[in-house]
Motif scaffolding. Structure first.
Motif, mmCIF file in Angstrom:
data_model
loop_
_atom_site.group_PDB
_atom_site.id
_atom_site.type_symbol
_atom_site.label_atom_id
_atom_site.label_comp_id
_atom_site.label_asym_id
_atom_site.label_seq_id
_atom_site.Cartn_x
_atom_site.Cartn_y
_atom_site.Cartn_z
ATOM 1 N N LYS A 25 0.840 -1.209 0.000
ATOM 2 C CA LYS A 25 0.000 0.000 0.000
ATOM 3 C C LYS A 25 0.872 1.255 0.000
ATOM 4 N N GLU A 26 1.936 1.236 0.825
ATOM 5 C CA GLU A 26 2.840 2.388 0.902
ATOM 6 C C GLU A 26 3.511 2.639 -0.447
ATOM 7 N N ILE A 27 3.909 1.563 -1.111
ATOM 8 C CA ILE A 27 4.568 1.703 -2.415
ATOM 9 C C ILE A 27 3.604 2.310 -3.429
ATOM 10 N N VAL A 28 2.382 1.783 -3.499
ATOM 11 C CA VAL A 28 1.396 2.277 -4.463
ATOM 12 C C VAL A 28 1.071 3.749 -4.187
ATOM 13 N N ALA A 29 1.050 4.143 -2.910
ATOM 14 C CA ALA A 29 0.719 5.523 -2.547
ATOM 15 C C ALA A 29 1.889 6.486 -2.773
ATOM 16 N N SER A 30 3.081 5.956 -3.012
ATOM 17 C CA SER A 30 4.273 6.793 -3.183
ATOM 18 C C SER A 30 4.345 7.371 -4.593
ATOM 19 N N ILE A 31 5.066 8.483 -4.701
ATOM 20 C CA ILE A 31 5.363 9.070 -6.008
ATOM 21 C C ILE A 31 6.868 9.313 -6.055
ATOM 22 N N VAL A 32 7.503 8.843 -7.126
ATOM 23 C CA VAL A 32 8.931 9.074 -7.319
ATOM 24 C C VAL A 32 9.098 10.015 -8.511
ATOM 25 N N THR A 33 10.233 10.728 -8.533
ATOM 26 C CA THR A 33 10.516 11.650 -9.628
ATOM 27 C C THR A 33 11.767 11.201 -10.348
#
Length: 104
Positions: A25-33
């Motif tokens: 869930k944490e990974i899916v909610a994350s945004i990377v640039t």
């Protein structure tokens, strides 16, 4: 010889499953640039793999040289994808090692 306590093993497995789900869930909610060309092209990607935004500095836009712009966009995408994999490894790595340590 002691038999392993099946209830304890099941509780441990369920706890690890819950931790894995929380990490996902944490990974899916994350945004990377991801960046390329020292920030001339930036791409934001959600943990789900969806591209959220793409920013291209106007000074890199040259109608005579589309290939460079294409390379930079691909580079930003690759950078974001690599960061997403690193994030997944950070969140999931310790948990998957714990699972294999339990014999799963």
């Amino acid at each position: 010889m002691n038999q392993p306590d099946m209830n304890a093993l099941m509780q441990q497995a369920q706890a690890m499953q819950a931790q894995l789900q929380e990490a996902q869930k944490e990974i899916v909610a994350s945004i990377v640039t991801g960046e390329a060309g020292n920030g001339l092209v930036t791409l934001e990607m959600a943990g789900s793999g969806d591209v959220k935004s793409l920013t291209i500095d106007p000074k890199i836009v040259d109608p005579e040289d589309i290939e460079t712009l294409q390379d930079l966009v691909l580079g930003a995408f690759t950078d974001a994808n690599n960061k997403l994999q690193q994030l997944a490894q950070e969140k999931m790595g310790p948990l998957s090692q714990g699972m294999s340590g339990m014999g799963f």
